[in-house]
Design a protein around this motif. Structure first.
Motif, PDB file in Angstrom:
ATOM      1  N   ALA A  48       6.598   8.531  -9.430  1.00 17.94           N
ATOM      2  CA  ALA A  48       7.059   7.341 -10.162  1.00 17.94           C
ATOM      3  C   ALA A  48       5.954   6.290 -10.226  1.00 17.94           C
ATOM      4  O   ALA A  48       5.766   5.628 -11.260  1.00 17.94           O
ATOM      5  CB  ALA A  48       8.306   6.767  -9.498  1.00 17.94           C
ATOM      6  N   ILE A  49       5.199   6.150  -9.142  1.00 13.08           N
ATOM      7  CA  ILE A  49       4.078   5.203  -9.132  1.00 13.08           C
ATOM      8  C   ILE A  49       3.029   5.622 -10.158  1.00 13.08           C
ATOM      9  O   ILE A  49       2.502   4.784 -10.904  1.00 13.08           O
ATOM     10  CB  ILE A  49       3.473   5.092  -7.710  1.00 13.08           C
ATOM     11  CG1 ILE A  49       4.433   4.301  -6.817  1.00 13.08           C
ATOM     12  CG2 ILE A  49       2.095   4.448  -7.737  1.00 13.08           C
ATOM     13  CD1 ILE A  49       4.058   4.296  -5.351  1.00 13.08           C
ATOM     14  N   GLN A  50       2.734   6.911 -10.244  1.00 13.18           N
ATOM     15  CA  GLN A  50       1.775   7.392 -11.243  1.00 13.18           C
ATOM     16  C   GLN A  50       2.281   7.127 -12.657  1.00 13.18           C
ATOM     17  O   GLN A  50       1.510   6.765 -13.547  1.00 13.18           O
ATOM     18  CB  GLN A  50       1.479   8.885 -11.044  1.00 13.18           C
ATOM     19  CG  GLN A  50       0.779   9.213  -9.753  1.00 13.18           C
ATOM     20  CD  GLN A  50      -0.522   8.451  -9.574  1.00 13.18           C
ATOM     21  OE1 GLN A  50      -1.282   8.258 -10.512  1.00 13.18           O
ATOM     22  NE2 GLN A  50      -0.782   8.007  -8.347  1.00 13.18           N
ATOM     23  N   PHE A  51       3.598   7.277 -12.862  1.00 15.51           N
ATOM     24  CA  PHE A  51       4.184   6.990 -14.169  1.00 15.51           C
ATOM     25  C   PHE A  51       4.029   5.502 -14.508  1.00 15.51           C
ATOM     26  O   PHE A  51       3.661   5.148 -15.639  1.00 15.51           O
ATOM     27  CB  PHE A  51       5.666   7.388 -14.178  1.00 15.51           C
ATOM     28  CG  PHE A  51       6.383   7.004 -15.432  1.00 15.51           C
ATOM     29  CD1 PHE A  51       6.155   7.688 -16.615  1.00 15.51           C
ATOM     30  CD2 PHE A  51       7.277   5.942 -15.436  1.00 15.51           C
ATOM     31  CE1 PHE A  51       6.802   7.318 -17.780  1.00 15.51           C
ATOM     32  CE2 PHE A  51       7.937   5.575 -16.590  1.00 15.51           C
ATOM     33  CZ  PHE A  51       7.701   6.264 -17.770  1.00 15.51           C
ATOM     34  N   LEU A  52       4.288   4.623 -13.529  1.00 15.01           N
ATOM     35  CA  LEU A  52       4.144   3.180 -13.767  1.00 15.01           C
ATOM     36  C   LEU A  52       2.692   2.809 -14.061  1.00 15.01           C
ATOM     37  O   LEU A  52       2.419   1.962 -14.919  1.00 15.01           O
ATOM     38  CB  LEU A  52       4.663   2.394 -12.561  1.00 15.01           C
ATOM     39  CG  LEU A  52       6.168   2.453 -12.326  1.00 15.01           C
ATOM     40  CD1 LEU A  52       6.537   1.773 -11.015  1.00 15.01           C
ATOM     41  CD2 LEU A  52       6.917   1.813 -13.493  1.00 15.01           C
ATOM     42  N   ARG A 133      -2.995   6.474   1.612  1.00 18.86           N
ATOM     43  CA  ARG A 133      -3.898   6.585   0.459  1.00 18.86           C
ATOM     44  C   ARG A 133      -3.450   5.680  -0.682  1.00 18.86           C
ATOM     45  O   ARG A 133      -4.275   5.104  -1.389  1.00 18.86           O
ATOM     46  CB  ARG A 133      -3.991   8.026  -0.018  1.00 18.86           C
ATOM     47  CG  ARG A 133      -4.966   8.848   0.810  1.00 18.86           C
ATOM     48  CD  ARG A 133      -5.095  10.242   0.284  1.00 18.86           C
ATOM     49  NE  ARG A 133      -3.809  10.903   0.516  1.00 18.86           N
ATOM     50  CZ  ARG A 133      -3.305  11.838  -0.247  1.00 18.86           C
ATOM     51  NH1 ARG A 133      -3.932  12.251  -1.299  1.00 18.86           N
ATOM     52  NH2 ARG A 133      -2.144  12.378   0.039  1.00 18.86           N
ATOM     53  N   LEU A 134      -2.141   5.564  -0.904  1.00 14.72           N
ATOM     54  CA  LEU A 134      -1.642   4.710  -1.986  1.00 14.72           C
ATOM     55  C   LEU A 134      -1.985   3.241  -1.755  1.00 14.72           C
ATOM     56  O   LEU A 134      -2.262   2.509  -2.708  1.00 14.72           O
ATOM     57  CB  LEU A 134      -0.125   4.860  -2.137  1.00 14.72           C
ATOM     58  CG  LEU A 134       0.355   6.081  -2.902  1.00 14.72           C
ATOM     59  CD1 LEU A 134       1.877   6.158  -2.862  1.00 14.72           C
ATOM     60  CD2 LEU A 134      -0.126   6.068  -4.336  1.00 14.72           C
ATOM     61  N   VAL A 135      -1.968   2.812  -0.507  1.00 14.33           N
ATOM     62  CA  VAL A 135      -2.280   1.412  -0.200  1.00 14.33           C
ATOM     63  C   VAL A 135      -3.709   1.077  -0.631  1.00 14.33           C
ATOM     64  O   VAL A 135      -3.972  -0.017  -1.122  1.00 14.33           O
ATOM     65  CB  VAL A 135      -2.077   1.141   1.315  1.00 14.33           C
ATOM     66  CG1 VAL A 135      -2.652  -0.197   1.721  1.00 14.33           C
ATOM     67  CG2 VAL A 135      -0.595   1.216   1.661  1.00 14.33           C
ATOM     68  N   ASP A 136      -4.634   2.019  -0.465  1.00 15.62           N
ATOM     69  CA  ASP A 136      -6.034   1.779  -0.812  1.00 15.62           C
ATOM     70  C   ASP A 136      -6.411   2.250  -2.212  1.00 15.62           C
ATOM     71  O   ASP A 136      -7.561   2.087  -2.623  1.00 15.62           O
ATOM     72  CB  ASP A 136      -6.952   2.484   0.192  1.00 15.62           C
ATOM     73  CG  ASP A 136      -6.959   1.781   1.530  1.00 15.62           C
ATOM     74  OD1 ASP A 136      -6.738   0.557   1.556  1.00 15.62           O
ATOM     75  OD2 ASP A 136      -7.186   2.449   2.552  1.00 15.62           O
ATOM     76  N   ASN A 137      -5.479   2.825  -2.948  1.00 15.91           N
ATOM     77  CA  ASN A 137      -5.772   3.354  -4.281  1.00 15.91           C
ATOM     78  C   ASN A 137      -6.139   2.214  -5.227  1.00 15.91           C
ATOM     79  O   ASN A 137      -5.372   1.270  -5.404  1.00 15.91           O
ATOM     80  CB  ASN A 137      -4.542   4.105  -4.807  1.00 15.91           C
ATOM     81  CG  ASN A 137      -4.804   4.783  -6.125  1.00 15.91           C
ATOM     82  OD1 ASN A 137      -5.417   4.227  -7.021  1.00 15.91           O
ATOM     83  ND2 ASN A 137      -4.311   5.994  -6.245  1.00 15.91           N
ATOM     84  N   PRO A 138      -7.340   2.274  -5.853  1.00 13.68           N
ATOM     85  CA  PRO A 138      -7.742   1.184  -6.741  1.00 13.68           C
ATOM     86  C   PRO A 138      -6.832   1.019  -7.956  1.00 13.68           C
ATOM     87  O   PRO A 138      -6.624  -0.104  -8.425  1.00 13.68           O
ATOM     88  CB  PRO A 138      -9.165   1.553  -7.157  1.00 13.68           C
ATOM     89  CG  PRO A 138      -9.359   2.971  -6.786  1.00 13.68           C
ATOM     90  CD  PRO A 138      -8.366   3.308  -5.736  1.00 13.68           C
ATOM     91  N   GLN A 139      -6.262   2.109  -8.461  1.00 18.08           N
ATOM     92  CA  GLN A 139      -5.363   1.978  -9.610  1.00 18.08           C
ATOM     93  C   GLN A 139      -4.079   1.249  -9.222  1.00 18.08           C
ATOM     94  O   GLN A 139      -3.553   0.461 -10.004  1.00 18.08           O
ATOM     95  CB  GLN A 139      -5.033   3.346 -10.200  1.00 18.08           C
ATOM     96  CG  GLN A 139      -6.174   3.919 -11.008  1.00 18.08           C
ATOM     97  CD  GLN A 139      -5.763   5.161 -11.752  1.00 18.08           C
ATOM     98  OE1 GLN A 139      -5.230   6.094 -11.154  1.00 18.08           O
ATOM     99  NE2 GLN A 139      -6.004   5.173 -13.043  1.00 18.08           N
ATOM    100  N   VAL A 140      -3.583   1.498  -8.035  1.00 21.22           N
ATOM    101  CA  VAL A 140      -2.391   0.784  -7.565  1.00 21.22           C
ATOM    102  C   VAL A 140      -2.716  -0.696  -7.445  1.00 21.22           C
ATOM    103  O   VAL A 140      -1.932  -1.556  -7.857  1.00 21.22           O
ATOM    104  CB  VAL A 140      -1.894   1.354  -6.210  1.00 21.22           C
ATOM    105  CG1 VAL A 140      -0.832   0.475  -5.603  1.00 21.22           C
ATOM    106  CG2 VAL A 140      -1.370   2.776  -6.386  1.00 21.22           C
ATOM    107  N   ARG A 145      -0.452  -4.074  -8.303  1.00 23.11           N
ATOM    108  CA  ARG A 145      -0.497  -5.212  -7.389  1.00 23.11           C
ATOM    109  C   ARG A 145      -1.160  -6.435  -8.008  1.00 23.11           C
ATOM    110  O   ARG A 145      -1.196  -7.499  -7.383  1.00 23.11           O
ATOM    111  CB  ARG A 145      -1.200  -4.808  -6.104  1.00 23.11           C
ATOM    112  CG  ARG A 145      -0.384  -3.757  -5.328  1.00 23.11           C
ATOM    113  CD  ARG A 145      -1.064  -3.225  -4.097  1.00 23.11           C
ATOM    114  NE  ARG A 145      -1.357  -4.253  -3.131  1.00 23.11           N
ATOM    115  CZ  ARG A 145      -2.172  -4.078  -2.104  1.00 23.11           C
ATOM    116  NH1 ARG A 145      -2.755  -2.914  -1.916  1.00 23.11           N
ATOM    117  NH2 ARG A 145      -2.401  -5.054  -1.262  1.00 23.11           N
ATOM    118  N   GLY A 146      -1.717  -6.299  -9.212  1.00 25.18           N
ATOM    119  CA  GLY A 146      -2.243  -7.451  -9.944  1.00 25.18           C
ATOM    120  C   GLY A 146      -3.647  -7.899  -9.588  1.00 25.18           C
ATOM    121  O   GLY A 146      -4.050  -8.990  -9.968  1.00 25.18           O
TER     122      GLY A 146
END
Length: 197
Positions: A48-52, A133-140, A145-146
């Motif tokens: 779902a995060i990848q979809f967003l 890994r998601l916490v440090d993911n640059p795309q996230v 996260r803005g």
């Protein structure tokens, strides 16, 4: 946090989690189903995060052309290979597709290990590693996260350093800072010991 500190932190968290998982009764149906549900929930959330992220990329529709370095391959120097020009939108969507493929491959591998070997370790440790890994993911950071795409988050995103690369840098610094006189005297004392033997 430096990459070495992040890796040390990740290792401490994972080793602690391994010790906790060892204490669980893998034969207890409640533990078994809890682990399965936790793994499936994490997988669904991750997809779902990848979809967003992909929706955010499509909404931004960034056409600025960037020069993407080639992926590092064993035995080749990536700095000598040509960079590929592409729009930011295409670059980011490519990262999303790679992430989804990687996620689905992990599901297949962990599912196989769980079914064939009956182990619950990967079901519980996979999501923990994925969350870190998601916490440090640059795309996230940029799309959810803005954060602004500047500095360490400038596209193309820098490839994460391997722990060996970090250790090599530290060893080179130690050698640079080493006192030449002590290094010479150490070599002389070793030669003297060899002669005596």
């Amino acid at each position: 946090m430096s990459s070495m500190k992040k890796q040390l932190y990740t290792m401490v968290v994972m080793l602690s989690a391994v010790q906790l998982v060892k204490k669980l009764d893998a034969e207890d149906p409640r533990v078994l189903w809890g682990a399965r549900i936790a793994y499936l929930a994490f997988t669904a959330i991750s997809l779902a995060i990848q979809f967003l992220i992909s929706r955010s990329i499509t909404a931004r529709n960034e056409e600025t052309v960037i020069h993407v370095p080639p992926k590092a391959q064993f035995g080749t120097d990536p700095s000598k290979l040509a960079k590929t020009p592409m729009p930011i939108r295409d670059y980011e969507m490519g990262l999303v597709h790679e992430s989804v493929k990687s996620q689905l491959l992990n599901v297949a591998i962990i599912g196989f290990i769980h079914v064939k070997m009956g182990s619950i370790f990967p079901l519980l440790l996979g999501p923990l590693n994925g969350i870190m890994r998601l916490v440090d993911n640059p795309q996230v950071k940029v799309h959810l996260r803005g954060f602004e795409a500047k500095g360490a988050l400038k596209r193309p995103y820098p490839a994460p350093d391997s722990p060996f690369k970090e250790m090599k840098k530290q060893m080179e610094e130690v050698q640079k800072n080493m006192d030449p006189a002590s290094a010479t005297s150490g070599d002389a004392s070793r030669r003297a010991r060899r002669r005596k033997a």
